[in-house]
Design an enzyme around this catalytic site. Sequence first.
Site, PDB file in Angstrom:
ATOM      1  N   CYS A  90       0.761  -1.164   0.022  1.00  0.00           N
ATOM      2  CA  CYS A  90       0.056   0.041  -0.075  1.00  0.00           C
ATOM      3  C   CYS A  90       0.758   1.282   0.096  1.00  0.00           C
ATOM      4  CB  CYS A  90      -0.769  -0.177   1.042  1.00  0.00           C
ATOM      5  SG  CYS A  90      -0.239  -0.014   2.836  1.00  0.00           S
ATOM      6  N   ASN A 128       2.429   1.343   4.122  1.00  0.00           N
ATOM      7  CA  ASN A 128       2.697   0.263   4.948  1.00  0.00           C
ATOM      8  C   ASN A 128       2.552   0.209   6.590  1.00  0.00           C
ATOM      9  OD1 ASN A 128       5.445  -2.100   5.345  1.00  0.00           O
ATOM     10  ND2 ASN A 128       3.550  -2.693   4.997  1.00  0.00           N
ATOM     11  N   ARG A 169      -3.024  -0.684   5.276  1.00  0.00           N
ATOM     12  CA  ARG A 169      -3.712  -1.704   4.483  1.00  0.00           C
ATOM     13  C   ARG A 169      -3.005  -2.805   4.383  1.00  0.00           C
ATOM     14  NH1 ARG A 169      -5.179   2.180  -0.254  1.00  0.00           N
ATOM     15  NH2 ARG A 169      -3.205   3.036   0.749  1.00  0.00           N
ATOM     16  N   ASP A 195      -7.948   3.758   0.894  1.00  0.00           N
ATOM     17  CA  ASP A 195      -7.038   4.169   2.144  1.00  0.00           C
ATOM     18  C   ASP A 195      -7.892   4.620   3.179  1.00  0.00           C
ATOM     19  OD1 ASP A 195      -5.326   5.494   3.583  1.00  0.00           O
ATOM     20  OD2 ASP A 195      -4.405   6.850   1.843  1.00  0.00           O
TER      21      ASP A 195
HETATM   22  P1  4NP Z   1      -1.700   2.686   4.117  1.00  0.00           P
HETATM   23  O1  4NP Z   1      -2.305   4.203   4.845  1.00  0.00           O
HETATM   24  O2  4NP Z   1      -1.115   3.060   2.625  1.00  0.00           O
HETATM   25  O3  4NP Z   1      -2.730   1.988   4.115  1.00  0.00           O
HETATM   26  O4  4NP Z   1      -0.854   2.294   5.106  1.00  0.00           O
HETATM   27  C1  4NP Z   1      -1.725   5.301   4.842  1.00  0.00           C
HETATM   28  C2  4NP Z   1      -0.776   5.585   5.557  1.00  0.00           C
HETATM   29  C3  4NP Z   1       0.006   6.913   5.925  1.00  0.00           C
HETATM   30  C4  4NP Z   1      -0.648   7.751   4.994  1.00  0.00           C
HETATM   31  C5  4NP Z   1      -1.459   7.597   4.148  1.00  0.00           C
HETATM   32  C6  4NP Z   1      -2.081   6.253   3.991  1.00  0.00           C
HETATM   33  N1  4NP Z   1      -0.045   8.992   5.179  1.00  0.00           N
HETATM   34  O5  4NP Z   1      -0.390  10.141   4.451  1.00  0.00           O
HETATM   35  O6  4NP Z   1       0.933   9.203   6.019  1.00  0.00           O
END
Ligand code: 4NP
Length: 153
Positions: free
Chosen positions: A8, A11, A14, A122
């Site tokens: 994702c 990390n 998801r 997300d």
């Molecule tokens: P992930 O979610 O891709 O599912 O781990 C996110 C984690 C952090 C961020 C965005 C999405 N961020 O903007 O820091």
Amino acid sequence: MKRILFVCLGNICRSPTAEAVFKKRVSKLIPNIIVDSAGTTNWHIGNPPDARACAMAAELGYDMSGLYARAAIRDDFHDFDYVLAMDRQNLADLETLRNGQGTKPQLFMDFAPENSMREIPDPYYGGEDGFLQVVKMIEQASDGLIDQILTLD
Ligand code: 4NP
């Protein structure tokens, strides 16, 4: 021996959830399997999963302890048989990193044709509902992927 990598953006939400859910569901069926997760960014390297993701996973019976974020690297396309993206942006970023060599990344939700959604949204900026939806979608896609591995091998 199959090797599966979930990817994702960060990390921390998801893909570590996918790692934990898939590991638990696959463990009794396919013992010799390697499961890992990574992000397309370096934003959260070394961090444990998001506390909201951990809490939702724990509520539904999945353990996310011991997982720490890393960034996807070019070797991953040689080290894994399946590289599974949570959304289309992850898929496009992975294709750029892959540069035509090794395992072609796929959308994880393509293993859940019964669900009309092809991307796992997300959950980072949303509420608890988003984290619940993430686990439910990952459970569906995990079972589809397990069926495919059992059928092909
Ligand atoms: P992930 O979610 O891709 O599912 O781990 C996110 C984690 C952090 C961020 C965005 C999405 N961020 O903007 O820091």
